[in-house]
Design an enzyme around this catalytic site. Structure first.
Site, PDB file in Angstrom:
ATOM      1  N   MET A  81      26.166  -2.820  10.221  1.00  0.00           N
ATOM      2  CA  MET A  81      25.892  -2.792  11.650  1.00  0.00           C
ATOM      3  C   MET A  81      25.287  -1.459  12.075  1.00  0.00           C
ATOM      4  SD  MET A  81      29.420  -4.666  12.847  1.00  0.00           S
ATOM      5  CE  MET A  81      29.084  -4.461  14.595  1.00  0.00           C
ATOM      6  N   ASP A 238      28.531  -7.179   9.563  1.00  0.00           N
ATOM      7  CA  ASP A 238      29.473  -7.366   8.459  1.00  0.00           C
ATOM      8  C   ASP A 238      30.923  -7.333   8.909  1.00  0.00           C
ATOM      9  OD1 ASP A 238      29.471  -4.643   9.013  1.00  0.00           O
ATOM     10  OD2 ASP A 238      28.964  -4.012   6.976  1.00  0.00           O
TER      11      ASP A 238
END
Length: 480
Positions: A81, A238
């Site tokens: 991210m 994730d």
């Protein structure tokens, strides 16, 4: 039989998995990635390396499991991210991507927060170094020509979507962590975009995590033996995909992910903006849920660092040595794992790591065990920070590559004082979560079958020894 394919773009590598209708991992492949640190506090990667790693994993799956690739029904994407990828009019990267652990934009955080009267209430957290909005603000000040010529700004996994499908889109969950979105409303904020000198046309369309956001290019389907026009769903960051992979799909359930970073992820039906302690709240990949997060920036990264320090080339073998040595906790030094600064609960890019309590007679295994203990104590800080918001934590699952270590798992359970549940597929959690979202996108169930999970209870002796060590651990913070 219809399978789904989950692709997880991590910081240290890409993992792709084929998952059947009952959530069994049929085949998997991985490829490594490296991080560039051209200046202190900077962390970057070349997006071309992401794509090459994805291609390597899918080429490997085609070579080893061609018959399974031929029946894939959909593809899901998970990814590290907070990365910022700037593309030109031909979709070529204009510079290396700025990663989640890049800490150059510290002074820009205050400037970004000034764009909204209740910034945390709008986006879900305070502006913190490493998040996209401050980094974009930094680019506008220090590399204005880059931002001027940027036609697309994409998160890492969304760059993969563009390469796979030709479509620029992002899911609401991953995008909610950019600090550019009205998180509750699920739309880009004009005020926040203006504060970062970003135009809305530079940003991707927003879709749900299970929504189909394009189909695979024909030439790629032919290369990998996948069905023509295979759907590619929104996916998620994730953290959110790791949560879905761990079965964190109801309010009150939580997971701890031991990857490059360590993430404590809690699903909640309420939107609880984080206003301090380095926590953040975003949308979950599951409709109707939000995600409260605590994050330590160096978990697996700290283990990799100490492995290199002691000259170990194989981390699993090193961990096995430590476990076999059965060193008492009291005999290991204290390690504070702030190698890249820290987010939760300190929100301090300048905080540093340290060993303390070193003595003659200590060796390489003492240092490694100290790192495992230090990460466990840091995750216990995340646990306390989450509880301080009034959130209820019913159960905690352990996912990520570090979940393979029995010693590390027991240390974490003992540090937080709760049993951990570890699924057989714990090490592929984000990729499994992406595959599950892909299945939901084509009309299947999100979770096909609840996997058997081993329970890792706290060890009372470990709990007492770690509590005794905490005073020295916190003393380092007072001296910094």
């Amino acid at each position: 039989m219809t399978l789904t394919l989950g692709i997880d773009l991590g910081t240290s590598g890409v993992k792709s998995v084929l998952v059947d209708e009952r959530d069994a991992v049929i085949a998997e492949a991985s490829a490594p990635l490296t991080v560039s640190r051209p200046q202190p506090l900077w962390c970057e990667q070349d997006p071309a390396d992401w794509w090459n790693a994805v291609c390597a994993t899918l080429d490997a799956l085609t070579a080893s499991a061609a018959e399974h690739m031929a029946v894939v029904g959909a593809i899901g994407l998970s990814g590290q991210m907070l990365g910022v990828t700037c593309l030109d009019a031909s979709d070529r990267p204009l510079r290396p991507a700025l990663l989640w652990n890049d800490a150059r934009a510290g002074s820009e955080c205050t400037e970004v927060e000034a764009a909204a009267a209740d910034f945390a209430g709008l986006v879900g957290c305070r502006a913190m170094v490493g998040f996209p909005a401050p980094k974009l603000r930094w680019l506008s000040k220090h590399e204005p020509e880059i931002l001027k010529h940027t036609c697309r700004i994409l998160l890492p996994k969304d760059y993969l979507r563009l390469r796979l499908t030709g479509i620029a889109a992002s899911d609401l969950a991953d995008a909610s962590a950019t600090l550019l979105m009205d998180t509750r409303a699920g739309q880009w904020s004009a005020d926040l975009l203006a504060a970062c000198s970003v135009r809305q046309e530079q940003l991707p369309a927003l879709i749900a995590s299970h929504e189909i956001g394009g189909t695979l290019r024909d030439e790629l389907a032919a290369r990998w033996g996948l069905p023509r026009r295979t759907p590619v769903v929104g996916g998620a960051g994730d953290n959110m995909c790791g949560g879905v992979g761990a079965g964190i799909v109801r309010s009150g359930s939580a997971s701890i992910s031991l990857g490059t970073s360590g993430v404590y992820f809690l699903a909640n039906e309420d939107f609880r903006p984080a206003r301090g302690q380095g926590m953040h709240t975003h949308r979950h990949a599951v409709k109707g849920l939000f995600a409260q997060n605590g994050c330590i920036l160096s978990a697996g990264a700290a283990l990799a660092w100490v492995a290199a320090l002691v000259g170990a080339s194989d981390i699993p073998t090193l961990i096995a040595e430590v476990e076999a040595a059965a060193l008492p906790i009291a005999e290991a030094p204290v390690f504070t794992p702030y190698l890249s600064g820290e987010r939760t609960p300190h929100d301090d890019a300048g905080i540093s790591a340290a060993f303390s309590g070193l003595r003659m007679g200590m060796g390489r295994l003492h240092l490694v065990q100290a790192v495992l203990e230090g990460v466990a104590l840091a995750l216990a800080d995340c646990h306390r920070a989450l509880l301080s918001t009034g959130a209820a934590i019913d159960e905690v699952s352990l996912v990520g590559g570090g979940a393979r270590s029995g010693l590390w798992s027991r240390l974490i359970a003992s540090a937080i004082g709760l049993p951990l549940r570890r699924a057989e597929a714990a090490a592929v959690g984000p990729a499994l979560g992406a595959a599950r979202l892909a299945r939901l996108g084509i009309g299947g169930p999100l979770i096909a079958a609840e996997a058997e999970r081993a329970s890792i209870p706290p060890d009372p002796a470990m709990t007492d020894a770690l509590a005794a060590k905490r005073a020295a651990y916190e003393r380092h913070l007072a001296l910094r």
